[in-house]
Write a protein that holds these residues in place. Structure first.
Motif, PDB file in Angstrom:
ATOM      1  N   TYR A 130       0.837  -1.201   0.000  1.00  0.00           N
ATOM      2  CA  TYR A 130       0.000   0.000   0.000  1.00  0.00           C
ATOM      3  C   TYR A 130       0.874   1.254   0.000  1.00  0.00           C
ATOM      4  O   TYR A 130       0.599   2.214  -0.717  1.00  0.00           O
ATOM      5  CB  TYR A 130      -0.946  -0.019   1.199  1.00  0.00           C
ATOM      6  CG  TYR A 130      -1.970   1.085   1.190  1.00  0.00           C
ATOM      7  CD1 TYR A 130      -2.914   1.185   0.167  1.00  0.00           C
ATOM      8  CD2 TYR A 130      -2.009   2.031   2.205  1.00  0.00           C
ATOM      9  CE1 TYR A 130      -3.854   2.193   0.149  1.00  0.00           C
ATOM     10  CE2 TYR A 130      -2.957   3.052   2.204  1.00  0.00           C
ATOM     11  CZ  TYR A 130      -3.867   3.128   1.174  1.00  0.00           C
ATOM     12  OH  TYR A 130      -4.799   4.126   1.162  1.00  0.00           O
ATOM     13  N   ARG A 158       3.872   1.545  -1.253  1.00  0.00           N
ATOM     14  CA  ARG A 158       4.482   1.677  -2.586  1.00  0.00           C
ATOM     15  C   ARG A 158       3.463   2.203  -3.598  1.00  0.00           C
ATOM     16  O   ARG A 158       3.816   2.914  -4.532  1.00  0.00           O
ATOM     17  CB  ARG A 158       5.038   0.347  -3.061  1.00  0.00           C
ATOM     18  CG  ARG A 158       6.353  -0.031  -2.415  1.00  0.00           C
ATOM     19  CD  ARG A 158       7.008  -1.209  -3.116  1.00  0.00           C
ATOM     20  NE  ARG A 158       6.149  -2.359  -3.244  1.00  0.00           N
ATOM     21  CZ  ARG A 158       6.068  -3.372  -2.372  1.00  0.00           C
ATOM     22  NH1 ARG A 158       6.818  -3.364  -1.298  1.00  0.00           N
ATOM     23  NH2 ARG A 158       5.255  -4.382  -2.574  1.00  0.00           N
ATOM     24  N   MET A 159       2.199   1.826  -3.425  1.00  0.00           N
ATOM     25  CA  MET A 159       1.163   2.186  -4.379  1.00  0.00           C
ATOM     26  C   MET A 159       0.814   3.676  -4.314  1.00  0.00           C
ATOM     27  O   MET A 159       0.484   4.284  -5.318  1.00  0.00           O
ATOM     28  CB  MET A 159      -0.098   1.363  -4.105  1.00  0.00           C
ATOM     29  CG  MET A 159      -1.253   1.674  -5.016  1.00  0.00           C
ATOM     30  SD  MET A 159      -2.760   0.837  -4.503  1.00  0.00           S
ATOM     31  CE  MET A 159      -3.253   1.835  -3.114  1.00  0.00           C
ATOM     32  N   LEU A 160       0.896   4.247  -3.137  1.00  0.00           N
ATOM     33  CA  LEU A 160       0.482   5.638  -2.964  1.00  0.00           C
ATOM     34  C   LEU A 160       1.377   6.584  -3.751  1.00  0.00           C
ATOM     35  O   LEU A 160       2.579   6.401  -3.839  1.00  0.00           O
ATOM     36  CB  LEU A 160       0.528   6.019  -1.480  1.00  0.00           C
ATOM     37  CG  LEU A 160      -0.480   5.322  -0.584  1.00  0.00           C
ATOM     38  CD1 LEU A 160      -0.197   5.656   0.870  1.00  0.00           C
ATOM     39  CD2 LEU A 160      -1.903   5.708  -0.957  1.00  0.00           C
ATOM     40  N   ASN A 161       0.778   7.585  -4.304  1.00  0.00           N
ATOM     41  CA  ASN A 161       1.511   8.627  -5.015  1.00  0.00           C
ATOM     42  C   ASN A 161       1.136   9.942  -4.339  1.00  0.00           C
ATOM     43  O   ASN A 161       0.180  10.589  -4.713  1.00  0.00           O
ATOM     44  CB  ASN A 161       1.121   8.623  -6.490  1.00  0.00           C
ATOM     45  CG  ASN A 161       1.905   9.628  -7.287  1.00  0.00           C
ATOM     46  OD1 ASN A 161       2.810  10.281  -6.780  1.00  0.00           O
ATOM     47  ND2 ASN A 161       1.555   9.787  -8.548  1.00  0.00           N
ATOM     48  N   SER A 197      -3.897  10.853  -2.193  1.00  0.00           N
ATOM     49  CA  SER A 197      -3.174  10.109  -3.223  1.00  0.00           C
ATOM     50  C   SER A 197      -3.637  10.506  -4.619  1.00  0.00           C
ATOM     51  O   SER A 197      -4.810  10.776  -4.853  1.00  0.00           O
ATOM     52  CB  SER A 197      -3.384   8.605  -3.028  1.00  0.00           C
ATOM     53  OG  SER A 197      -2.788   7.893  -4.076  1.00  0.00           O
ATOM     54  N   GLU A 198      -2.693  10.508  -5.525  1.00  0.00           N
ATOM     55  CA  GLU A 198      -3.016  10.738  -6.929  1.00  0.00           C
ATOM     56  C   GLU A 198      -3.137   9.427  -7.689  1.00  0.00           C
ATOM     57  O   GLU A 198      -3.395   9.418  -8.883  1.00  0.00           O
ATOM     58  CB  GLU A 198      -1.951  11.636  -7.558  1.00  0.00           C
ATOM     59  CG  GLU A 198      -1.946  13.021  -6.947  1.00  0.00           C
ATOM     60  CD  GLU A 198      -0.880  13.916  -7.534  1.00  0.00           C
ATOM     61  OE1 GLU A 198      -0.106  13.464  -8.406  1.00  0.00           O
ATOM     62  OE2 GLU A 198      -0.824  15.072  -7.112  1.00  0.00           O
ATOM     63  N   GLU A 199      -2.949   8.322  -6.993  1.00  0.00           N
ATOM     64  CA  GLU A 199      -3.070   6.998  -7.589  1.00  0.00           C
ATOM     65  C   GLU A 199      -4.516   6.763  -7.996  1.00  0.00           C
ATOM     66  O   GLU A 199      -5.446   7.108  -7.283  1.00  0.00           O
ATOM     67  CB  GLU A 199      -2.637   5.931  -6.573  1.00  0.00           C
ATOM     68  CG  GLU A 199      -2.564   4.543  -7.133  1.00  0.00           C
ATOM     69  CD  GLU A 199      -1.483   4.390  -8.179  1.00  0.00           C
ATOM     70  OE1 GLU A 199      -1.688   3.566  -9.080  1.00  0.00           O
ATOM     71  OE2 GLU A 199      -0.461   5.070  -8.093  1.00  0.00           O
ATOM     72  N   ARG A 200      -4.718   6.183  -9.135  1.00  0.00           N
ATOM     73  CA  ARG A 200      -6.072   5.857  -9.593  1.00  0.00           C
ATOM     74  C   ARG A 200      -6.306   4.381  -9.326  1.00  0.00           C
ATOM     75  O   ARG A 200      -5.412   3.569  -9.472  1.00  0.00           O
ATOM     76  CB  ARG A 200      -6.218   6.136 -11.075  1.00  0.00           C
ATOM     77  CG  ARG A 200      -5.973   7.592 -11.411  1.00  0.00           C
ATOM     78  CD  ARG A 200      -6.300   7.862 -12.860  1.00  0.00           C
ATOM     79  NE  ARG A 200      -5.776   9.120 -13.291  1.00  0.00           N
ATOM     80  CZ  ARG A 200      -6.391  10.282 -13.117  1.00  0.00           C
ATOM     81  NH1 ARG A 200      -7.524  10.315 -12.504  1.00  0.00           N
ATOM     82  NH2 ARG A 200      -5.843  11.398 -13.557  1.00  0.00           N
ATOM     83  N   GLY A 201      -7.508   4.057  -8.932  1.00  0.00           N
ATOM     84  CA  GLY A 201      -7.817   2.654  -8.712  1.00  0.00           C
ATOM     85  C   GLY A 201      -9.038   2.478  -7.836  1.00  0.00           C
ATOM     86  O   GLY A 201      -9.525   3.414  -7.199  1.00  0.00           O
ATOM     87  N   ARG A 212      -8.617   3.110  -3.922  1.00  0.00           N
ATOM     88  CA  ARG A 212      -8.632   4.542  -3.593  1.00  0.00           C
ATOM     89  C   ARG A 212     -10.046   5.081  -3.630  1.00  0.00           C
ATOM     90  O   ARG A 212     -10.466   5.814  -2.729  1.00  0.00           O
ATOM     91  CB  ARG A 212      -7.754   5.309  -4.568  1.00  0.00           C
ATOM     92  CG  ARG A 212      -7.816   6.808  -4.315  1.00  0.00           C
ATOM     93  CD  ARG A 212      -6.950   7.565  -5.319  1.00  0.00           C
ATOM     94  NE  ARG A 212      -7.053   8.977  -5.091  1.00  0.00           N
ATOM     95  CZ  ARG A 212      -7.661   9.808  -5.915  1.00  0.00           C
ATOM     96  NH1 ARG A 212      -8.208   9.374  -7.021  1.00  0.00           N
ATOM     97  NH2 ARG A 212      -7.724  11.085  -5.635  1.00  0.00           N
TER      98      ARG A 212
END
Length: 120
Positions: A19, A21-24, A80-84, A87
């Motif tokens: 998690y 690592r996934m976060l931006n 977070s700017e991660e898409r998914g 989120r």
């Protein structure tokens, strides 16, 4: 800490590490410091002494505020700017509160299967 985030998480939990690592987050909040709750970092002891049980949930310090458990993962999802899908689901306070205990139980089961102890 005046800007950015401090994120306290279980460095031995594969889901927690994934998690993180996934976060931006850097573009949204600036400096992000990942702190393993198993480390001897004195800030971990300060949080524990303040009543935050890091075995029951991750913690995030954002400015002067500390978020714990479902509130912490919701904050991270919002920032977070991660898409998914994860989120999108965790951005809702209600859904985060419902899902977080399931995620926490999955962490405990995984640690047990990997023959690793909790934080206590």
């Amino acid at each position: 800490m005046s800007a950015g985030l401090e994120i306290y998480y279980d460095g031995e939990c594969p889901f927690c590490r994934a998690y993180m690592r996934m976060l931006n987050l850097r573009r949204a909040v600036g400096e992000v410091e990942l702190i393993d709750a198993r480390s001897d970092d004195p800030r971990v002891a300060v949080l524990t002494e303040a009543g935050f049980d890091l075995d029951e949930g991750m913690a995030v310090r954002h400015g002067a505020q500390i978020f714990h458990g479902a509130e912490a993962i919701r904050l991270l999802a919002v920032l977070s700017e991660e898409r998914g899908v994860l989120r999108m689901v965790l951005r809702s306070p209600r859904r985060a509160a419902i899902i977080y205990p399931i995620l926490r139980a999955g962490r405990r089961l995984t640690l047990r299967l990997l023959n690793r102890q909790g934080l206590h």
